[in-house]
Scaffold this motif. Sequence first.
Motif, short mmCIF file in Angstrom:
data_model
loop_
_atom_site.label_atom_id
_atom_site.label_comp_id
_atom_site.label_asym_id
_atom_site.label_seq_id
_atom_site.Cartn_x
_atom_site.Cartn_y
_atom_site.Cartn_z
N ALA A 204 25.55 19.83 63.08
CA ALA A 204 25.11 19.70 61.69
C ALA A 204 26.34 19.78 60.79
O ALA A 204 27.21 20.63 60.99
CB ALA A 204 24.11 20.80 61.34
N VAL A 218 22.99 15.38 60.76
CA VAL A 218 22.98 16.00 62.08
C VAL A 218 23.16 14.91 63.12
O VAL A 218 22.50 13.86 63.06
CB VAL A 218 21.67 16.78 62.35
N LEU A 245 17.62 23.03 58.17
CA LEU A 245 18.26 23.71 59.31
C LEU A 245 17.35 24.78 59.89
O LEU A 245 17.30 24.96 61.12
CB LEU A 245 19.58 24.33 58.86
N TRP A 248 15.01 23.24 62.19
CA TRP A 248 15.57 22.38 63.25
C TRP A 248 15.14 22.91 64.62
O TRP A 248 15.21 24.11 64.88
CB TRP A 248 17.08 22.33 63.14
N TYR A 252 22.33 24.29 67.19
CA TYR A 252 23.25 23.40 66.49
C TYR A 252 24.53 24.14 66.15
O TYR A 252 24.56 25.36 66.01
CB TYR A 252 22.62 22.81 65.22
N LEU A 254 27.28 24.27 63.18
CA LEU A 254 27.36 23.94 61.76
C LEU A 254 28.82 23.78 61.33
O LEU A 254 29.64 24.66 61.58
CB LEU A 254 26.69 25.02 60.91
#
Length: 299
Positions: A204, A218, A245, A248, A252, A254
């Motif tokens: 992301a 993303v 987020l 999500w 992920y 970031l």
Amino acid sequence: MNSNPQDGTSVKKYGLALHTASRELGLAISNFAGDSRCQTWNLDRDLATHLHQYLVEFIGPQTWANLAFIAVAKGPGGFTGTRMGMVTARTLAQQLDIPVFAVSTLAAVAWAEPPQPPLSKGGLLSAEPPLAKGGLLNTEPPRDFVGAVPPCPPPPTDDFLGISGIGALHEGLPLQENETAVPQPGRARGHRPYKGGLLRDDIALQMPAQRGQLFGAVYSVNKDSGLTELFPETVMTPESWQEKLDDWGNSYQLIEVGSELGSSVSSVLELAYLEWQMGSRPDWSDALPFYGQHPVKGH
């Protein structure tokens, strides 16, 4: 380095990439068979004045006839710089009758980012990845060519850049009116715990935009086919992005995208090369900038 003019089959074709979406100019060229170079300059407001001279000097000893395609960072980023790079790429591609690939600046940062587990499993970015065999004109799908274009070194920090007597302005000058506001360099990285035992790790990216908003996107990484866009680059409020987020469904990584983006030009070139190898030949007229929001409306 250059081809034998008497043997048309030995002509070495190159890809050229431009990145002008930030205060840095980034240029990269490669035949993806061992001959690559990449360079950045901190030009800030001098970009409009010196872009073409830097480009002409950088491309040698190759010539325009050696180019098979052009890649350009399409934004998001500075409004004026993005527009200049796009116009330059479109004009060159039209005159040379070659494709031009417009690549997202956020996608380029995602591609350049060292992977976090489990992305690193299987040698996604091994220390010495083998180059794609056959160079640019090979029709075989690329495998493990990631890193074929060396990352750009940071630009000189001195006032004088040492190229054709051209000086560069100091950092810190205010952006021109209508330029996208971006933060000082540096990335804040985070890693979200896995949810539901999923093995995919997404990337992301967030980048400040105007009027207190930000750009968010993303991606997931595949070493053979490039990036998969999971959430397209979108301008939104920080609250909306955080909500995205929070909801999500996968782990992920970031990344907060900073203001010095020129060094990711090597990723712009590599992502374009992946599309080239897959048979894509976009016309110059299809290359359009991504601003995300009107530079004036809403002030």
